[in-house]
Design an enzyme around this catalytic site. Structure first.
Site, PDB file in Angstrom:
ATOM      1  N   GLU A  52      47.891  38.705  33.597  1.00  0.00           N
ATOM      2  CA  GLU A  52      46.563  38.736  32.968  1.00  0.00           C
ATOM      3  C   GLU A  52      46.592  39.472  31.627  1.00  0.00           C
ATOM      4  OE1 GLU A  52      43.833  40.959  35.413  1.00  0.00           O
ATOM      5  OE2 GLU A  52      42.087  39.974  34.570  1.00  0.00           O
ATOM      6  N   CYS A  56      29.349  35.712  29.671  1.00  0.00           N
ATOM      7  CA  CYS A  56      28.460  35.930  28.527  1.00  0.00           C
ATOM      8  C   CYS A  56      27.578  37.150  28.796  1.00  0.00           C
ATOM      9  CB  CYS A  56      27.549  34.759  28.225  1.00  0.00           C
ATOM     10  SG  CYS A  56      28.409  33.216  27.973  1.00  0.00           S
ATOM     11  N   HIS A 109      62.622  30.449  50.364  1.00  0.00           N
ATOM     12  CA  HIS A 109      62.175  29.083  50.668  1.00  0.00           C
ATOM     13  C   HIS A 109      61.841  28.303  49.398  1.00  0.00           C
ATOM     14  CE1 HIS A 109      62.242  29.827  54.935  1.00  0.00           C
ATOM     15  NE2 HIS A 109      61.537  30.938  54.755  1.00  0.00           N
ATOM     16  N   LYS A 125      47.903  41.236  37.705  1.00  0.00           N
ATOM     17  CA  LYS A 125      47.621  42.184  36.617  1.00  0.00           C
ATOM     18  C   LYS A 125      48.603  41.969  35.479  1.00  0.00           C
ATOM     19  CE  LYS A 125      44.833  43.474  37.585  1.00  0.00           C
ATOM     20  NZ  LYS A 125      43.680  43.612  38.422  1.00  0.00           N
ATOM     21  N   GLU A 173      48.808  41.258  43.707  1.00  0.00           N
ATOM     22  CA  GLU A 173      47.943  41.959  42.753  1.00  0.00           C
ATOM     23  C   GLU A 173      48.764  42.433  41.547  1.00  0.00           C
ATOM     24  OE1 GLU A 173      45.030  42.214  42.020  1.00  0.00           O
ATOM     25  OE2 GLU A 173      44.833  44.049  40.841  1.00  0.00           O
ATOM     26  N   ARG A 178      32.093  40.936  29.154  1.00  0.00           N
ATOM     27  CA  ARG A 178      31.595  39.710  29.794  1.00  0.00           C
ATOM     28  C   ARG A 178      31.981  38.445  29.029  1.00  0.00           C
ATOM     29  NH1 ARG A 178      27.617  40.870  33.522  1.00  0.00           N
ATOM     30  NH2 ARG A 178      26.849  38.740  33.407  1.00  0.00           N
ATOM     31  N   TRP A 208      31.271  33.698  26.353  1.00  0.00           N
ATOM     32  CA  TRP A 208      32.508  33.197  26.948  1.00  0.00           C
ATOM     33  C   TRP A 208      32.293  31.698  27.064  1.00  0.00           C
ATOM     34  CZ3 TRP A 208      34.050  30.731  31.554  1.00  0.00           C
ATOM     35  CH2 TRP A 208      35.418  30.804  31.846  1.00  0.00           C
ATOM     36  N   GLY A 233      24.991  30.944  31.611  1.00  0.00           N
ATOM     37  CA  GLY A 233      24.910  29.980  32.710  1.00  0.00           C
ATOM     38  C   GLY A 233      25.144  28.573  32.205  1.00  0.00           C
ATOM     39  N   LYS A 292      35.092  39.409  32.322  1.00  0.00           N
ATOM     40  CA  LYS A 292      35.041  40.313  33.473  1.00  0.00           C
ATOM     41  C   LYS A 292      34.296  39.686  34.643  1.00  0.00           C
ATOM     42  CE  LYS A 292      35.461  44.521  35.272  1.00  0.00           C
ATOM     43  NZ  LYS A 292      36.848  44.798  35.734  1.00  0.00           N
TER      44      LYS A 292
HETATM   45  O1  M6R Z   1      33.648  40.799  40.233  1.00  0.00           O
HETATM   46  P1  M6R Z   1      34.621  40.232  41.213  1.00  0.00           P
HETATM   47  O2  M6R Z   1      35.366  41.249  41.961  1.00  0.00           O
HETATM   48  O3  M6R Z   1      33.988  39.213  42.126  1.00  0.00           O
HETATM   49  O4  M6R Z   1      35.665  39.426  40.306  1.00  0.00           O
HETATM   50  C1  M6R Z   1      36.662  38.630  40.890  1.00  0.00           C
HETATM   51  C2  M6R Z   1      37.756  38.288  39.896  1.00  0.00           C
HETATM   52  O5  M6R Z   1      37.230  37.519  38.843  1.00  0.00           O
HETATM   53  C3  M6R Z   1      38.424  39.528  39.313  1.00  0.00           C
HETATM   54  O6  M6R Z   1      38.909  40.360  40.322  1.00  0.00           O
HETATM   55  C4  M6R Z   1      39.600  39.145  38.387  1.00  0.00           C
HETATM   56  O7  M6R Z   1      40.609  38.540  39.128  1.00  0.00           O
HETATM   57  C5  M6R Z   1      40.106  40.394  37.663  1.00  0.00           C
HETATM   58  N1  M6R Z   1      39.848  40.279  36.269  1.00  0.00           N
HETATM   59  C6  M6R Z   1      41.574  40.627  37.795  1.00  0.00           C
HETATM   60  O8  M6R Z   1      41.948  41.800  37.147  1.00  0.00           O
END
Ligand code: M6R
Length: 606
Positions: free
Chosen positions: A486, A2, A502, A483, A479, A27, A73, A100, A601
Site C-alpha cells: 500500500e 471524498c 503449493h 501495508k 497485514e 478521504r 477521490w 457518493g 481512507k
Molecule cells: O474503515 P475500515 O476499517 O472499514 O476500512 C477498511 C479498509 O478499507 C482499510 O482497512 C484499508 O485496507 C487500509 N487502508 C489498509 O491500511
C-alpha cells in the site's frame, strides 16, 4: 470517499474551508475546490491535485459568511480541473459538492441537456447543480428547489450546496456521512469531525433522508418531505491535538508511535486479570448466551484483525469465520437466530461492510460492530457497538486501529466464550489478561529497539517481498504485505506459511526476502520454520520476526525481535515491527506515505 466541509457564520473565511479540507484529505486527494458567497455571487476555485496546490490559487484570508469545500477521490471521470468539485450550472448561481454516486445521473443529464443545459465535466455530480437551477427557476424558492432536487436523485450521496442570493447552506444525506458542528457563532458541516474539531466538539450526526438548511443563527432539519426531525447533539471526546502530525514527519509514524496510548485506552476498565473478568460497556453478562456461530465481516486491514477474532473464538470451541465483506453474500444463507455477525470497521463507513451488515440484519442476525467512530453509520445501524477507542487515524494506512481492533476482538471473543453454553474461555485467562496489560509497554520496547529501519534500507531494490505465518501469524503476514504494498508500491504478498510450497515457491529467488512471523506457538512455529528453510534453500533471504532465542535464529539471515508474551500478543507485536518496516521502506523510496496513490481512507462505494 471524498471529503466535504462547509461553514456558515460571520467572517468565516476561505481559510477555514481550506484547513477543513487539509484535515479531510485522507478521504481523497485527486482534486480539491471551494465555493463562497462573495457578496455579489457565487465564487468558485478548484483544481486537480492536492489541497496544497489549491492553496496557491484561492484567495486565502478572504471573508465570506457561507462557503463549501471538497476534496475528491475520483469515481466518475479522471482527476482533472473540470471534474473537481464544486460544480455549477452555466450561470454559476448554484455551487454543489457531493460524495457518493448518483445512479440515475445519465437519465437526468439527458433530460437536462434536452432543456438546453450545457455540461462541462464527466461527473455524475454535475447533474445536481443543473437540477437545482432548473427547480429554482420553476419555484423561485431555494429550499423547495433543493428538496425537490434531492427527491429526484437515486443512489448514495452527501450533498452541500450554496445559492446566489441566499445566505444559507443546504445539505442532504443518503448513504454517505455528514455531521454538523455547532459553535456559538458558526455552524459547520463535514464528512467527518476532524474537519472542524479545532473550533467545536459539539456535533449532530445526520441520518439517511435528512435535509438541513443552515443559516448563521438558525438550523432547520427535516426529512425529504419537509417534516421536521430532531437529531441528538453529542460532544465528541477527540482531542484536537490528536489530529496534527506533532513531531513526526508523517501521520503514519505518529500513529504507529501512538499505539501504546491507544491500546491503554482500548483496555481501560475492560480487563481484570485478578478476577479473570472482561467487562464491555454495552454487553452485560449473558448477552451472548445463545450464540453458536459468529461471522466476522470486514475489509482490508480490518479483515486481518477479524481473522484474529475468528481464530480466538474457534480456539474456545465456537464456530467462527472471517469473511471479506464484499464476498459475504452467500454466507447469509447459513444465518439463523443463533448467529452473531460482527462488522469490524475503523471508519464505520465502508460501503462493502455496511452492505454485509444490512444483508445479515435482513436475515435476522444480531449485528455488532467493532469500530473507532462513534456516530458512524455502522455504529448507528448495528444492534450494539464496541468502540476501539484508538482516537482519530489520519494516515490512509491503518496502523494503531489494527492493534486496537485486535485487542477489542480478543476481549469480545472471551466475553462470547464466557456467555455461550457451547464455548469455553481460555484456561490461561488470568495470564492472558495480565500479558494484555503489559502490551503497551511491550510496544514501547519494539518502538525503541526496532531494527526495521536498517532492514528496510538493506532490502530496498529487491524484486518482491513475501510474508509468511500460521494461525494468527498468517493474519499478521497478510497485514504486513498489505501495508508494504500500500505505501511502498512494491510487490508484496502474504501467505499462509504452509501454502508457500503449493505454488508461490516458484516466485522465490535470492531477490525476494521472506519475512517469517513466529508467535511462540510451538506447533505452528515448528512448521513455519520448515517453510522458511524451504524458501532459504531456493536462495531467499530470511528475516525472522520472533522473540529472542527463537529456534529460527539459528538459520535466519536477519531478526526483527519482539518481546515474549501470549502468542496473540506476540503476533500483534510482530505486526508493529512490520508496520515500521513498511514505513521505512516507503521513506527510503520517497513515497507519499500518508496518501498513497489511488487510495482513500474511507471507501464508501462498493
Ligand atoms: O474503515 P475500515 O476499517 O472499514 O476500512 C477498511 C479498509 O478499507 C482499510 O482497512 C484499508 O485496507 C487500509 N487502508 C489498509 O491500511
Amino acid at each position: 470517499m471524498c471529503g466535504i466541509i462547509a461553514c456558515v457564520g460571520p467572517r468565516r473565511t476561505v481559510d477555514r474551508l481550506v484547513t477543513g479540507l487539509e484535515n479531510l484529505e485522507y478521504r481523497g486527494y485527486d482534486s480539491a475546490g471551494v465555493a463562497i458567497q462573495n457578496g455579489s455571487g457565487v465564487e468558485v476555485h478548484k483544481r486537480s491535485g492536492r489541497v496544497g496546490e489549491l492553496k496557491e490559487e484561492v484567495p486565502l484570508g478572504k471573508q465570506a459568511d457561507v462557503g463549501i469545500g471538497h476534496t475528491r477521490w475520483s469515481t466518475h471521470g479522471p482527476p482533472t480541473d473540470e471534474n473537481a468539485h464544486p460544480h455549477t450550472p452555466s450561470d454559476e448561481n448554484v455551487a454543489v459538492v457531493h460524495n457518493g454516486i448518483i445512479e440515475n445521473y445519465s437519465e437526468l443529464r439527458d433530460e437536462l441537456e434536452a432543456k438546453g443545459h450545457e455540461f462541462t465535466s464527466d461527473t455524475d455530480t454535475e447533474v445536481i447543480p443543473h437540477l437545482v437551477d432548473e427547480r429554482l427557476e420553476e419555484t423561485g424558492d431555494p429550499e423547495v428547489a433543493f428538496r425537490e432536487t434531492v427527491r429526484e436523485l437515486e443512489g448514495s450521496y452527501a450533498i452541500a450546496a450554496i445559492m446566489d442570493g441566499h445566505d444559507g447552506l443546504f445539505a442532504a444525506r443518503q448513504g454517505s456521512p455528514l455531521v454538523v458542528g455547532l459553535d456559538d457563532d458558526a455552524h459547520y458541516l463535514a464528512s467527518d469531525v476532524p474537519a472542524f474539531l479545532d473550533y467545536t466538539d459539539d456535533v449532530m450526526y445526520l441520518e439517511d433522508g435528512d435535509v438541513v438548511v443552515i443559516e448563521e443563527d438558525d438550523l432547520s432539519l427535516t426529512d425529504l418531505s419537509g417534516t421536521p426531525v430532531a437529531r441528538e447533539v453529542q460532544t465528541v471526546d477527540w482531542d484536537p491535538s490528536e489530529t496534527g502530525k506533532g513531531v513526526y514527519d508523517h501521520y503514519m509514524l505518529k500513529e504507529i508511535n501512538h499505539q501504546p496510548t491507544a491500546l491503554s485506552n482500548t483496555i481501560q476498565g475492560r480487563a481484570d486479570p485478578e478476577s479473570e473478568t472482561v467487562q464491555l460497556e454495552d454487553f452485560p453478562p449473558e448477552t451472548f448466551e445463545d450464540v453458536r456461530d459468529v461471522h466476522f465481516v470486514a475489509c482490508g486491514t480490518s479483515y486481518h484483525a477479524a481473522m484474529f477474532g475468528a481464530k480466538m473464538l474457534r480456539d474456545g470451541g465456537i464456530s467462527a469465520n472471517a469473511y471479506r465483506a464484499s464476498e459475504y453474500g452467500l454466507q447469509t444463507d447459513t444465518i439463523d437466530d443463533e448467529t452473531l455477525v460482527v462488522a469490524v470497521t475503523q471508519s464505520g463507513e465502508t460501503a462493502d461492510t455496511l452492505s454485509a451488515m444490512r444483508q445479515a440484519a435482513d436475515k435476522g442476525a444480531s449485528v455488532v460492530t467493532v469500530t473507532n467512530v462513534v456516530g458512524s453509520t455502522a455504529a448507528r445501524e448495528a444492534d450494539e457497538s464496541l468502540f476501539i477507542r484508538a482516537g482519530p487515524e489520519i494516515g490512509v494506512a491503518a496502523t494503531k486501529t489494527f492493534s486496537s481492533q485486535v485487542v477489542s476482538l480478543a476481549l469480545l471473543s472471551q466475553r462470547v466464550l464466557g456467555d455461550a453454553t457451547t464455548g469455553e474461555q481460555r484456561d490461561d485467562l488470568a495470564d492472558f489478561l495480565a500479558s494484555l496489560q503489559q502490551l503497551p509497554e511491550h510496544i514501547e520496547q519494539v518502538l525503541d529497539f526496532s531494527a526495521a529501519k536498517r532492514l528496510a534500507q538493506h532490502y530496498s531494490n529487491h524484486n518482491a517481498y513475501f510474508f509468511i505465518g500460521r494461525g494468527v501469524a498468517n493474519a499478521v503476514a497478510m497485514e504486513g504485505a498489505l501495508k508494504f504494498k500500500e505505501i511502498t508500491y512494491e510487490h508484496a504478498e502474504g501467505f499462509a506459511a504452509g501454502e508457500l510450497k503449493h505454488g508461490p515457491l516458484a516466485l522465490v529467488t535470492d531477490r525476494t526476502p521472506v519475512f517469517a512471523v513466529f508467535t511462540g506457538d510451538e506447533d505452528h512455529d515448528r512448521k513455519t520454520l520448515n517453510n522458511a528453510k524451504e524458501a532459504q534453500t531456493r536462495g531467499a533471504p530470511i528475516v525472522s520476526v520472533a522473540p529472542a532465542d527463537h529456534p529460527s535464529l539459528e538459520f535466519a539471515d536477519e531478526h526483527l525481535q519482539v518481546p515474549s508474551s501470549s502468542p496473540e500478543w506476540v503476533g500483534l507485536l510482530a505486526n508493529v515491527q512490520l508496520q515500521l518496516l513498511s514505513y521505512y521502506a516507503a521513506e527510503t523510496l520517497s513515497r507519499p506515505i500518508d496518501k498513497p496513490r489511488n487510495l482513500a481512507k474511507s471507501v464508501t462505494v462498493e
